[in-house]
Design an enzyme around this catalytic site. Structure first.
Site, PDB file in Angstrom:
ATOM      1  CG  ASP A   1      -2.114   1.098   1.482  1.00  7.84           C
ATOM      2  OD1 ASP A   1      -2.073   1.531  -0.016  1.00  7.84           O
ATOM      3  OD2 ASP A   1      -2.123   1.822   2.416  1.00  7.84           O
TER       4      ASP A   1
ATOM      5  CE  LYS B   1      -6.282  -0.316  -1.311  1.00  9.40           C
ATOM      6  NZ  LYS B   1      -5.235   0.501  -0.479  1.00  9.40           N
TER       7      LYS B   1
ATOM      8  CB  THR C   1      -1.297   3.200  -4.775  1.00 12.24           C
ATOM      9  OG1 THR C   1      -2.133   4.868  -4.262  1.00 12.24           O
ATOM     10  CG2 THR C   1      -1.461   3.990  -5.618  1.00 12.24           C
TER      11      THR C   1
ATOM     12  CG  ASP D   1      -3.933   1.600   6.637  1.00 13.80           C
ATOM     13  OD1 ASP D   1      -4.867   0.543   6.630  1.00 13.80           O
ATOM     14  OD2 ASP D   1      -4.200   3.295   5.972  1.00 13.80           O
TER      15      ASP D   1
ATOM     16  CG  ASP E   1      -5.034  -0.890   3.320  1.00 16.32           C
ATOM     17  OD1 ASP E   1      -5.677  -0.908   2.093  1.00 16.32           O
ATOM     18  OD2 ASP E   1      -3.574  -0.783   3.820  1.00 16.32           O
TER      19      ASP E   1
END
Length: 684
Positions: A379, A555, A527, A574, A578
């Site tokens: 990330d 993602k 990202t 983080d 995510d």
């Protein structure tokens, strides 16, 4: 490192598998927060030492009184009752010296879980009972001296090995000791000392120069540099000023400051780390379960081979004593001791070492599987980049509105937002001491920016996408730098100017990506940022590829796609937005969670957001696995060679192992495993 005579198998809440009594004991004892376990462990070491010396003192008279030794030396010191004295001395050795093994044997029978203690207990009881029968009239040669040397060497081996094991858990004890026991509580400007564990939330404590911070909290007064290396692995001291968070256990430099306590000692970062390490040391990975199964089988093989050896020699015409001695030697040599310790020692060492370097292992299997990683998905914000957007330029497009005015007006809107861009703008406003006006009728334009009324004017702070969508012309002066993120400021439907912000790439990122590619591991950037920024970052760092403009739920899909192509994927993020992707990845690595260890979905938590730590983690995972395999190979290989020798395969060539020699070999194999585990290191 057997069970202490008094407390058989109360170490963990369940009965450990074969060969694990010492491993489980180690985990159950030497890593408890209250250090009581540590003391218990020390008592057990002292107990084995004492028993060893008592048996050693009795060894000389037993040797001198043994008919076989006298026969070797060509002397005869037989006198009336000498065999009874020999019997009495040997009985002391059997009961006092053999006590830990005998109680352990009973425990394993009760638990229906035969292991190392079962084998040793069985071997010494057979030897003792047979020799006692000789004294009281059975024809043959006793082997009290062999029983004595066997117990002597077993005690010595356990004593040495327990000391090695204590060493493997030492790192965890060091973490425990980081917690200062006293704190300086400040009430009504008066300071008095209290015990750390009595501190409550919102108490204010003083930390003097050179002291350890007594509790997690926020600095309310004063500033200093703190050394947090024992907690985070970050070697350079970190400057902390008013409003900054501090972690209990970090070492203060030469300033003094007051801290407002944010949670009690038992909930502190350090307590959580200790608990996490303790849990991870107790948790079993696939490798550990494999070793346990192997140890179980080895016990069965030992018993069956021992009985077969006895029957073979006895039925082929050897004496009962000879056949008995072969059986005892086989059973002793076959103890799954080294095998039972091979993995737990490496586990204890690696988990504690990792914690010292800011790698917190929540899931042992994830950590051991890190050696299989083929792709690391990063990330961007906060991992490869610093994660702080800083204003790099302000361009005014109107003579009536200068740069400061653009910043002042936009800050009114941004103070309502949590976005990193907003934080960057507000930081700049603070630096320039600009007073922020109030905003009314605030409204978020989903994915495009924000709007509000400021001082009677309609103001919007928006993304380039908003301009395109509303057919507003992008100004000629606007040259998008690939690494910059730009927001446009529109006042009363007029484009007044724009602010460019950039997020710096971390200095360690390039080296980390390079090391990964040297180890044939692909790195992919994932990202939500625009494709230009993503491309620029991934090119600068030499990454394999990038996937840009993805929303959190997308993602997860990207990770699945990579896995469908046969990649073993580690995802770093983080741990908040995510979470789904971290859970989907083969190994989820939560980064930068600082004091929040509860990054639930990740198997591994990195205290710092440093990408170099991810590389360290993978390389350390490989090194740990290698150590486990080395230990397992040694522990099994030694049995393959020693067992036939003990059974007397080379007897006719004149090669025969005595029970004592068998015990020496077994002890050496265990100590080799312990030393090999202690050589494990984190390369930083």
């Amino acid at each position: 490192m057997s069970n202490a005579p008094s407390t058989p198998h109360q170490h963990t809440g369940h009965n450990p598998p074969t060969g694990m009594d010492h491993g489980a004991m180690m985990h159950g004892h030497s890593s408890k927060m209250d250090m009581g376990g540590h003391n218990h462990h020390a008592m057990m070491i002292a107990d084995f030492k004492k028993r060893f010396y008592v048996v050693l003192a009795l060894t000389v008279p037993i040797m001198l009184l043994s008919p076989m030794i006298q026969h070797f030396m060509g002397v005869s010191w037989q006198f009336t009752g000498s065999s009874y004295i020999l019997f009495a001395l040997s009985s002391v050795v059997f009961v006092y010296g053999g006590w830990p093994f005998l109680t352990g044997w009973l425990d394993e029978i009760k638990a229906k879980n035969p292991g190392m203690m079962f084998l040793i207990g069985f071997a010494i009881t057979v030897a003792y009972a047979y020799s006692a029968a000789i004294v009281f009239g059975l024809q043959g040669m006793d082997f009290f001296w062999e029983l004595d040397t066997l117990i002597l060497i077993m005690l010595l081996g356990h004593w040495i090995e327990m000391k090695s094991v204590a060493g493997a858990s030492k790192e965890l004890d060091l973490l425990v000791q980081l917690m200062p026991s006293d704190a300086h509580l400040v009430t009504n400007n008066v300071t008095h000392d209290v015990k750390t564990d009595t501190l409550k939330v919102d108490d204010v404590i003083l930390t003097k120069p050179g002291e350890k911070v007594a509790a997690d909290g926020v600095i309310v007064d004063g500033e200093s540099y703190l050394n947090e290396s024992m907690l985070t692995g970050e070697s350079t001291p970190v400057k902390k000023t008013k409003g900054d968070k501090v972690i209990a256990g970090s070492i203060n430099g030469n300033g003094s400051f007051n801290v407002k306590v944010s949670h009690s000692a038992k909930d502190s970062y350090l307590s959580q780390v200790v608990k996490l390490v303790d849990d991870a040391q107790k948790s079993k990975s696939q490798t550990q379960l494999l070793a346990d199964r192997a140890a179980k089988w080895l016990t069965i093989i030992a018993l069956l081979t021992g009985i077969a050896t006895f029957l073979y020699w006895y039925l082929t015409g050897q004496t009962f004593a000879f056949a008995m001695e072969r059986m005892v030697t086989v059973i002793v040599i076959c103890c799954p001791h080294a095998l039972g310790l091979a993995v737990p020692l490496v586990v204890a060492k690696s988990t504690a070492l990792s914690a010292k370097h800011g790698l917190l292992i929540k899931n042992r299997t994830a950590f051991e599987n890190s050696r299989k990683i083929t792709t690391v998905v990063f990330d961007k914000t906060g991992t490869l980049t610093i994660g702080k957007f800083e204003v790099s330029k302000i361009i005014s497009l109107h003579s009536d509105v200068d740069d400061k005015e653009i910043l002042r007006i936009s800050s009114a809107l941004e103070q309502k937002s949590e976005h990193p861009i907003a934080t960057g703008i507000l930081q700049k406003v603070k630096e320039l001491n600009i007073a922020i006006p109030t905003a009314e009728n605030f409204k978020a334009l989903t994915g495009q920016g924000v709007e509000a009324t400021v001082e009677g004017k309609e103001v919007r702070v928006v993304s380039p996408g908003y301009l395109k969508e509303n057919n507003l012309n992008v100004p000629d002066s606007y040259q998008s730098d690939e690494t910059e993120t730009v927001v446009f400021v529109i006042i009363d439907n007029q484009l007044a100017g724009y602010i460019a912000l950039s997020d710096q790439i971390r200095p360690e990122s390039a080296g980390a990506i390079q090391t990964l590619s040297e180890n044939h591991i692909k790195s992919i950037l994932l990202t939500g940022d625009n494709a230009k920024v993503a491309e620029s970052v991934s090119k600068t760092l030499g990454m394999e590829s990038f996937i840009a403009e993805v929303l959190p739920h997308q993602k997860l899909e990207k990770i699945k796609e990579l896995q469908a192509h046969g990649e073993f994927v580690a995802m770093t993020g983080d741990g908040v937005n995510d979470a789904p992707a971290l859970a989907q990845a083969d190994i989820g690595i939560a980064v930068g969670s600082g004091s929040d260890i509860a990054a639930e979905t990740a198997g591994i938590v990195l205290v710092n957001s440093n990408p170099k730590d991810i590389v360290n983690l993978i390389l350390f995972g490989k090194a740990t696995y290698k150590k486990m395999i080395q230990n397992l190979a040694w522990a099994t290989g030694y049995n393959v060679i020693a067992l036939p020798l003990a059974a007397g395969v080379l007897y006719h060539q004149g090669i025969l192992l005595s029970p004592a020699a068998g015990a020496v070999l077994m002890t050496v194999s265990t100590v080799v495993v312990a030393i090999n585990a202690s050589l494990l290191k984190v390369k930083v």
